[in-house]
Every structure is written in C-alpha cells, then in structure tokens.
Design a protein around this motif. Structure first.
Motif, PDB file in Angstrom:
ATOM      1  N   HIS A 143       0.928  -1.043   0.052  1.00 46.78           N
ATOM      2  CA  HIS A 143      -0.057   0.055  -0.123  1.00 46.78           C
ATOM      3  C   HIS A 143       0.916   1.309  -0.073  1.00 46.78           C
ATOM      4  CE1 HIS A 143      -3.259   2.768   1.199  1.00 46.78           C
ATOM      5  NE2 HIS A 143      -2.585   3.210   2.051  1.00 46.78           N
ATOM      6  N   ILE A 144       1.906   1.299   0.762  1.00 46.59           N
ATOM      7  CA  ILE A 144       2.689   2.252   0.906  1.00 46.59           C
ATOM      8  C   ILE A 144       3.605   2.675  -0.354  1.00 46.59           C
ATOM      9  CG2 ILE A 144       4.770   3.350   2.015  1.00 46.59           C
ATOM     10  CD1 ILE A 144       3.536   1.954   4.715  1.00 46.59           C
ATOM     11  N   GLN A 145       4.045   1.632  -0.857  1.00 45.65           N
ATOM     12  CA  GLN A 145       4.872   1.779  -2.135  1.00 45.65           C
ATOM     13  C   GLN A 145       3.993   2.074  -3.285  1.00 45.65           C
ATOM     14  OE1 GLN A 145       6.602  -2.395  -2.553  1.00 45.65           O
ATOM     15  NE2 GLN A 145       8.241  -1.848  -1.350  1.00 45.65           N
ATOM     16  N   ASN A 146       2.560   1.860  -3.458  1.00 44.21           N
ATOM     17  CA  ASN A 146       1.758   2.268  -4.276  1.00 44.21           C
ATOM     18  C   ASN A 146       1.108   3.268  -4.091  1.00 44.21           C
ATOM     19  OD1 ASN A 146       2.170  -0.181  -5.613  1.00 44.21           O
ATOM     20  ND2 ASN A 146       0.538  -1.288  -4.707  1.00 44.21           N
ATOM     21  N   GLU A 147       1.636   4.381  -3.315  1.00 43.42           N
ATOM     22  CA  GLU A 147       0.969   5.784  -3.030  1.00 43.42           C
ATOM     23  C   GLU A 147       1.503   6.649  -4.348  1.00 43.42           C
ATOM     24  OE1 GLU A 147       0.089   5.850   1.624  1.00 43.42           O
ATOM     25  OE2 GLU A 147       2.052   6.765   0.848  1.00 43.42           O
ATOM     26  N   GLU A 148       0.763   6.595  -5.375  1.00 44.12           N
ATOM     27  CA  GLU A 148       1.438   7.381  -6.499  1.00 44.12           C
ATOM     28  C   GLU A 148       1.011   8.968  -6.276  1.00 44.12           C
ATOM     29  OE1 GLU A 148      -0.982   6.836 -10.314  1.00 44.12           O
ATOM     30  OE2 GLU A 148      -1.602   5.171  -9.354  1.00 44.12           O
ATOM     31  N   TYR A 149       0.206   9.346  -5.649  1.00 45.83           N
ATOM     32  CA  TYR A 149      -0.093  10.783  -5.174  1.00 45.83           C
ATOM     33  C   TYR A 149       0.335  11.357  -4.037  1.00 45.83           C
ATOM     34  CZ  TYR A 149      -3.359   9.292  -8.952  1.00 45.83           C
ATOM     35  OH  TYR A 149      -3.938   8.747 -10.255  1.00 45.83           O
ATOM     36  N   VAL A 150       1.810  10.751  -3.697  1.00 49.63           N
ATOM     37  CA  VAL A 150       2.056  11.184  -2.468  1.00 49.63           C
ATOM     38  C   VAL A 150       3.848  11.395  -2.673  1.00 49.63           C
ATOM     39  CG1 VAL A 150       2.912  10.283  -0.206  1.00 49.63           C
ATOM     40  CG2 VAL A 150       0.741  10.036  -0.762  1.00 49.63           C
ATOM     41  N   GLU A 151       4.198  12.504  -1.915  1.00 41.26           N
ATOM     42  CA  GLU A 151       5.446  12.937  -1.909  1.00 41.26           C
ATOM     43  C   GLU A 151       5.941  12.881  -0.397  1.00 41.26           C
ATOM     44  OE1 GLU A 151       8.646  16.642  -2.531  1.00 41.26           O
ATOM     45  OE2 GLU A 151       6.792  16.653  -3.748  1.00 41.26           O
ATOM     46  N   VAL A 152       6.872  11.894  -0.271  1.00 46.67           N
ATOM     47  CA  VAL A 152       7.504  11.785   1.158  1.00 46.67           C
ATOM     48  C   VAL A 152       8.725  12.851   1.581  1.00 46.67           C
ATOM     49  CG1 VAL A 152       8.030  10.317   3.184  1.00 46.67           C
ATOM     50  CG2 VAL A 152       6.731   9.491   1.352  1.00 46.67           C
ATOM     51  N   LEU A 153       8.287  13.608   2.321  1.00 49.86           N
ATOM     52  CA  LEU A 153       9.662  14.709   2.813  1.00 49.86           C
ATOM     53  C   LEU A 153      10.590  14.100   3.521  1.00 49.86           C
ATOM     54  CD1 LEU A 153       7.194  17.786   3.318  1.00 49.86           C
ATOM     55  CD2 LEU A 153       8.326  17.055   1.372  1.00 49.86           C
ATOM     56  N   ASP A 154      11.790  14.676   3.786  1.00 51.05           N
ATOM     57  CA  ASP A 154      12.738  14.093   4.577  1.00 51.05           C
ATOM     58  C   ASP A 154      12.334  13.862   6.013  1.00 51.05           C
ATOM     59  OD1 ASP A 154      14.666  14.340   2.283  1.00 51.05           O
ATOM     60  OD2 ASP A 154      15.316  16.389   3.104  1.00 51.05           O
ATOM     61  N   ASP A 155      11.339  14.653   6.456  1.00 52.84           N
ATOM     62  CA  ASP A 155      11.111  14.332   7.955  1.00 52.84           C
ATOM     63  C   ASP A 155       9.777  13.359   8.036  1.00 52.84           C
ATOM     64  OD1 ASP A 155       8.898  15.688   7.092  1.00 52.84           O
ATOM     65  OD2 ASP A 155       8.670  17.410   8.532  1.00 52.84           O
ATOM     66  N   ASP A 192     -10.442   7.462  -4.716  1.00 56.29           N
ATOM     67  CA  ASP A 192      -9.241   7.036  -5.838  1.00 56.29           C
ATOM     68  C   ASP A 192      -9.437   7.449  -7.076  1.00 56.29           C
ATOM     69  OD1 ASP A 192     -10.853   5.328  -7.039  1.00 56.29           O
ATOM     70  OD2 ASP A 192     -10.331   3.612  -5.916  1.00 56.29           O
ATOM     71  N   ASP A 193      -8.177   7.040  -8.035  1.00 60.86           N
ATOM     72  CA  ASP A 193      -8.454   7.504  -9.273  1.00 60.86           C
ATOM     73  C   ASP A 193      -9.308   6.679 -10.204  1.00 60.86           C
ATOM     74  OD1 ASP A 193      -7.210   4.969  -9.291  1.00 60.86           O
ATOM     75  OD2 ASP A 193      -5.116   5.760 -10.036  1.00 60.86           O
ATOM     76  N   GLU A 194     -10.320   5.801  -9.754  1.00 61.19           N
ATOM     77  CA  GLU A 194     -11.074   5.311 -10.532  1.00 61.19           C
ATOM     78  C   GLU A 194     -12.703   5.745  -9.989  1.00 61.19           C
ATOM     79  OE1 GLU A 194     -10.895   1.025  -9.897  1.00 61.19           O
ATOM     80  OE2 GLU A 194      -8.886   1.024 -10.984  1.00 61.19           O
ATOM     81  N   SER A 211      -7.158  10.817  11.951  1.00 65.34           N
ATOM     82  CA  SER A 211      -6.233   9.751  12.088  1.00 65.34           C
ATOM     83  C   SER A 211      -5.930   8.641  10.920  1.00 65.34           C
ATOM     84  CB  SER A 211      -6.425   8.816  13.397  1.00 65.34           C
ATOM     85  OG  SER A 211      -7.501   8.292  13.201  1.00 65.34           O
ATOM     86  N   TYR A 212      -7.015   8.665  10.180  1.00 64.08           N
ATOM     87  CA  TYR A 212      -7.171   8.108   8.988  1.00 64.08           C
ATOM     88  C   TYR A 212      -6.343   8.639   7.808  1.00 64.08           C
ATOM     89  CZ  TYR A 212      -8.810   5.426   4.791  1.00 64.08           C
ATOM     90  OH  TYR A 212      -9.009   4.726   3.713  1.00 64.08           O
ATOM     91  N   ASP A 213      -5.323   7.764   7.337  1.00 64.20           N
ATOM     92  CA  ASP A 213      -4.255   8.320   6.104  1.00 64.20           C
ATOM     93  C   ASP A 213      -5.113   8.251   4.850  1.00 64.20           C
ATOM     94  OD1 ASP A 213      -2.271   8.893   4.539  1.00 64.20           O
ATOM     95  OD2 ASP A 213      -1.010   7.222   5.572  1.00 64.20           O
ATOM     96  N   PHE A 214      -5.484   9.294   4.438  1.00 63.84           N
ATOM     97  CA  PHE A 214      -5.836   9.498   2.836  1.00 63.84           C
ATOM     98  C   PHE A 214      -5.025  10.608   2.187  1.00 63.84           C
ATOM     99  CE2 PHE A 214      -8.002  12.807   5.550  1.00 63.84           C
ATOM    100  CZ  PHE A 214      -8.103  13.965   4.526  1.00 63.84           C
ATOM    101  N   ALA A 215      -3.811  10.732   2.864  1.00 63.83           N
ATOM    102  CA  ALA A 215      -2.790  11.284   1.780  1.00 63.83           C
ATOM    103  C   ALA A 215      -2.464  10.991   0.371  1.00 63.83           C
ATOM    104  CB  ALA A 215      -1.431  11.307   2.695  1.00 63.83           C
ATOM    105  N   ASN A 216      -2.704   9.869   0.071  1.00 64.58           N
ATOM    106  CA  ASN A 216      -2.859   9.205  -1.280  1.00 64.58           C
ATOM    107  C   ASN A 216      -4.220   9.473  -2.159  1.00 64.58           C
ATOM    108  OD1 ASN A 216      -1.193   8.319  -3.480  1.00 64.58           O
ATOM    109  ND2 ASN A 216      -2.528   6.183  -3.241  1.00 64.58           N
ATOM    110  N   ALA A 217      -5.165  10.221  -1.685  1.00 65.94           N
ATOM    111  CA  ALA A 217      -6.376  10.547  -2.316  1.00 65.94           C
ATOM    112  C   ALA A 217      -6.129  11.186  -3.733  1.00 65.94           C
ATOM    113  CB  ALA A 217      -7.200  11.339  -1.325  1.00 65.94           C
ATOM    114  N   TYR A 218      -6.855  10.689  -4.561  1.00 71.11           N
ATOM    115  CA  TYR A 218      -6.781  11.241  -5.974  1.00 71.11           C
ATOM    116  C   TYR A 218      -7.825  12.660  -5.937  1.00 71.11           C
ATOM    117  CZ  TYR A 218      -7.556  11.732 -10.858  1.00 71.11           C
ATOM    118  OH  TYR A 218      -7.672  12.376 -12.237  1.00 71.11           O
ATOM    119  N   ASP A 219      -8.862  12.493  -5.470  1.00 72.40           N
ATOM    120  CA  ASP A 219      -9.756  13.535  -5.411  1.00 72.40           C
ATOM    121  C   ASP A 219     -10.847  13.384  -4.054  1.00 72.40           C
ATOM    122  OD1 ASP A 219     -11.207  15.705  -6.445  1.00 72.40           O
ATOM    123  OD2 ASP A 219     -12.031  14.795  -8.092  1.00 72.40           O
TER     124      ASP A 219
END
Length: 159
Positions: free
Chosen positions: A46-58, A116-118, A145-153
């Motif tokens: 799931h983490i590897q497939n987060e195509e709409y996420v950029e992970v910063l240094d922190d 999601d993107d679909e 607390s729900y991680d939706f950072a990879n949301a498409y829309d």
C-alpha cells in the motif's frame, strides 16, 4: 488395578492433555504470525503504491494529485488552495472557502468523500464549515487519524 497404577494412568493422561494443548497453542501462534506477515506485506505494498504522495525528509507525506488540488464548488462556496498532508498518524486537509453566493452560507456539517483515481469512494470523513457572509473567506481544516494522503480527489456532501 492398584492404587499406584491408577496414579500413573492419571499422570500419563494429564501429561498427554498438556502436550496436546501446547501443540495446539503453537500451531495457532504460527498461524497468527503468518497472518501478521501477510498484513505487513499488504501494508508495505500500500505504501509503495502511493502514486499521489511525495514523502519529505521528515516523513511528512504530501498529496500531489492535480485533480485533488483543482478548485471545487459546493452549495455556493468555492473551495481552493487545497492541500493534504499526513504526519505522525494525523492527516490534515486544509483549504480556503469563499462564499460566492448571494447570501450567507455555512454553519453546517459536511462529509469529505475521499476518492481513488477510478472514482471509487475510499472513506467519508466528517468536517464542519463555519458561517461565511457573502464574498467573504474562511479556512477549512479537517484532521483525522485515517491516512488519506494518497487520495486522488474528493467531493463534499452536506450532513
């Protein structure tokens, strides 16, 4: 049968019951570990497939979906400058809201329908829009607390 023979038989039965219990317990423990390993693999995928996420240094995850950042209109309100970030098990959506209608708006609960993107719904998250007079602006800030950072829309629905 003598008294000693009866004791030995009872002792043997007790040892067998304990041994069977240990064997069953170990088997269940191995199954639990296998399930945990499968879950960890799924979480990593799931983490590897987060195509709409950029992970910063922190470790902060910042949403990069252009579709999500597009201005949206809802009930005479314009939602703009949309951003989503996740850090420390807390996801925050922030946006500007401008009342573009001819009357005062807001002062009600909403749901963010994360997609999601679909176009499939991932999660509904509750929020609140403050009272806004005509042509005024306010901020929208929704934390969960729900991680939706990879949301498409997302879409907005009134509660």
């Amino acid at each position: 049968m003598t008294r000693d023979e009866k004791r030995w038989i009872i002792l043997l039965i007790a040892v067998l019951v304990i041994a069977i219990g240990l064997i069953i317990g170990l088997a269940k423990s191995k199954n639990v570990k296998k399930e945990e390993q499968k879950e960890n693999i799924t979480n990593v995928e799931h983490i590897q497939n987060e195509e709409y996420v950029e992970v910063l240094d922190d470790g902060t995850k910042v949403n990069t979906s252009n579709k999500l950042k597009e201005d949206k209109e809802f009930n005479g309100l314009k939602i703009s400058n949309i951003s989503i970030e996740e850090k420390g098990n807390e996801t925050v959506l922030e946006a500007d809201i401008t009342n573009i209608s001819s009357k005062s708006q807001g002062d009600y609960g909403i749901y963010l329908v994360i997609k999601d993107d679909e176009g499939k719904e991932i999660k509904k998250i509750a929020g609140y829009i403050n009272h806004i007079e005509q042509n005024e602006k306010t901020k929208l800030k929704i934390k969960t607390s729900y991680d939706f950072a990879n949301a498409y829309d997302f879409e907005i629905e009134k509660q």
